[in-house]
Design an enzyme around this catalytic site. Structure first.
Site, PDB file in Angstrom:
ATOM      1  N   ARG A  58      45.083  48.868  58.765  1.00 41.90           N
ATOM      2  CA  ARG A  58      45.603  48.850  57.329  1.00 41.90           C
ATOM      3  C   ARG A  58      46.798  47.870  57.258  1.00 41.90           C
ATOM      4  NH1 ARG A  58      49.542  52.001  56.527  1.00 41.90           N
ATOM      5  NH2 ARG A  58      48.390  53.972  56.882  1.00 41.90           N
ATOM      6  N   LYS A  78      35.242  35.440  43.308  1.00 42.25           N
ATOM      7  CA  LYS A  78      34.559  34.292  42.576  1.00 42.25           C
ATOM      8  C   LYS A  78      34.411  32.843  43.306  1.00 42.25           C
ATOM      9  CE  LYS A  78      35.556  37.307  39.305  1.00 42.25           C
ATOM     10  NZ  LYS A  78      36.828  37.293  38.381  1.00 42.25           N
ATOM     11  N   TYR A  94      43.073  37.168  31.770  1.00 41.27           N
ATOM     12  CA  TYR A  94      41.855  38.101  32.006  1.00 41.27           C
ATOM     13  C   TYR A  94      42.137  39.505  31.627  1.00 41.27           C
ATOM     14  CZ  TYR A  94      38.636  40.632  35.133  1.00 41.27           C
ATOM     15  OH  TYR A  94      37.783  41.569  35.903  1.00 41.27           O
ATOM     16  N   ASP A 153      47.580  32.288  37.959  1.00 50.76           N
ATOM     17  CA  ASP A 153      46.311  32.837  38.158  1.00 50.76           C
ATOM     18  C   ASP A 153      45.271  31.510  38.264  1.00 50.76           C
ATOM     19  OD1 ASP A 153      43.618  33.715  38.357  1.00 50.76           O
ATOM     20  OD2 ASP A 153      43.899  35.471  37.246  1.00 50.76           O
TER      21      ASP A 153
HETATM   22  C1  LIG Z   1      37.656  38.117  37.929  1.00 48.92           C
HETATM   23  C2  LIG Z   1      39.049  37.704  37.477  1.00 48.92           C
HETATM   24  C3  LIG Z   1      40.000  38.532  37.958  1.00 48.92           C
HETATM   25  C4  LIG Z   1      40.189  39.941  38.504  1.00 48.92           C
HETATM   26  O1  LIG Z   1      39.479  40.007  39.805  1.00 48.92           O
HETATM   27  P1  LIG Z   1      38.614  41.085  40.678  1.00 48.92           P
HETATM   28  O2  LIG Z   1      38.339  40.530  41.673  1.00 48.92           O
HETATM   29  O3  LIG Z   1      37.449  41.389  39.885  1.00 48.92           O
HETATM   30  O4  LIG Z   1      39.661  42.217  40.618  1.00 48.92           O
HETATM   31  C5  LIG Z   1      41.401  37.980  37.592  1.00 48.92           C
HETATM   32  N1  LIG Z   1      41.628  36.742  36.817  1.00 48.92           N
HETATM   33  C6  LIG Z   1      40.660  36.025  36.681  1.00 48.92           C
HETATM   34  C7  LIG Z   1      40.773  34.651  36.335  1.00 48.92           C
HETATM   35  C8  LIG Z   1      38.908  36.346  37.152  1.00 48.92           C
HETATM   36  O5  LIG Z   1      38.096  35.483  36.765  1.00 48.92           O
END
Ligand SMILES: *Cc1c(COP(=O)(O)O)cnc(C)c1O
Length: 372
Positions: free
Chosen positions: A47, A196, A99, A171
């Protein structure tokens, strides 16, 4: 080393025990202790730190030119750790176009813990400035943003945040380190959903924070990661780490295909509006040209007609799969309004497209048939 070399090589070396070129996955949760009680190999319990996660974190930090990186079990787990590093009474400025899970976390989880936030149009610098108060410790930016790909000037917002003594987090999930150099633009932290483009194959959930400074707040984030345990597992770390090596060429093709798709849609009579920062008609195009190396693989389109019509266009497509998420090899299309549910601010005729790695001409043919 240049970026493509970092993507392929960072954290990868032949395994000293076997000579294996592909990195072994170390599943062990616990590690041997020396007679004197020390852990000379740096691992005690998984962890806290584990080999595959550590290798991935080093590579993520290197890709963004950061001082350090932390890998989490999802993108929202990464955002959550960042919010947990704040104190009751602290204030966050976040974009209205962001998001939806981020706003949900701030309003429904961290609001109860005494963290307050103001949502503003982050592309409006005067509005951002107006929202920053003496209590503001964190300014968030998502660019390009969900779902109309608005572009925020990272450098300008970094200056506003810093002059108020606040931090800027970007982000960069849609921009990726290959499309946008957030720390070089002045951000203090970069956040990713590695689900992604990093993972890149729609088969692993993950998140990351990359920091410019190994300071007290970063130590707190590390403490939260290690003690609350929303860490990336060995296999998930391995998958994301493997994804990095092909990320430069995958992202390049995503971007080239997206430009073709966006230009085709912009010229179609059944289309009301296309949102893609690589189009000169996009409101953020000039800023995007300056701060982005590439415009990314996400395109949103508003078709002429209502929600039912938008859904029927999505229903007629054969190559674009109706599903949420992005960054995988397959093209996906999503009616974002119905995904976000009640309270969604997204136009009902908007379809969000993750342009995949298929032949762009096939994608255009498919869209042409569905629209006509
Ligand atoms: C998918 C996404 C998130 C969230 O991420 P998860 O891996 O689904 O928790 C946050 N910001 C953006 C721009 C995203 O496309």
């Amino acid at each position: 080393m240049r970026l493509n070399t970092v993507a392929v090589r960072a954290g990868h070396a032949p395994d000293p025990a076997t000579g294996a070129i592909a990195k072994p996955i170390v599943l062990s949760t616990t590690f041997e202790r020396e007679i004197d009680g020390s852990y000379p190999r740096g691992y005690r319990y998984s962890r806290e730190a584990a080999p595959n996660r550590g290798a991935l974190e080093g590579a993520l930090a290197a890709l963004d030119g950061g001082a350090d990186a932390a890998a989490f079990s999802s993108g929202l787990a990464a955002s959550s750790a960042l919010f947990q590093s704040l104190r009751p009474g602290d204030h966050v400025v976040c974009p209205t176009e962001v998001y939806y899970g981020v706003t949900k976390l701030l309003s429904e989880v961290y609001g109860r813990w005494g963290v307050t936030f103001t949502a503003v149009d982050a592309t409006d610098l005067a509005a951002v400035k107006g929202a920053i108060s003496a209590k503001t410790v964190l300014v968030m930016v998502e660019t390009p943003a969900n779902p109309t790909l608005t572009i925020t000037d990272i450098k300008a917002v970094a200056d506003l945040a810093h002059s108020a003594g606040a931090r800027l987090v970007v982000d960069n999930t849609w921009g990726t380190p290959f499309g946008q150099r957030c720390l070089e633009e002045g951000a203090d932290l970069v956040m990713y959903s590695t689900t992604k483009y990093h993972g890149g194959h729609s088969d692993v959930l993950g998140g990351a924070l990359v920091t410019a400074h190994a300071d007290e707040q970063w130590e707190q984030i590390r403490l939260i990661q290690r003690t609350s345990g929303a860490v990336a597992s060995p296999f998930d770390s391995w998958l994301v780490h493997r994804g990095l090596s092909s990320m430069p060429c995958r992202f390049d093709l995503h971007c080239r295909n997206a430009q073709v798709v966006a230009e085709f849609l912009a010229g179609h009579a059944a289309v009301e509006q296309v949102h893609y920062p690589g189009l000169p008609t996009h409101v953020g195009h000039e800023i995007a040209k300056r701060q982005m190396l590439r415009f990314g693989g996400m395109v949103s389109v508003q078709v002429r007609g209502d929600a039912a019509h938008a859904l029927s266009v999505a229903g007629r497509l054969r190559l674009f799969t109706r599903a949420t998420s992005l960054g995988g090899p397959e093209s996906l299309i999503e009616h974002r309004h119905s995904m976000e549910g009640t309270g969604s601010r997204t136009a009902e005729n908007l379809l969000r497209i993750s342009v995949g790695l298929e032949d762009a001409a096939d994608l255009v043919d498919d869209l042409n048939e569905a629209l006509s």
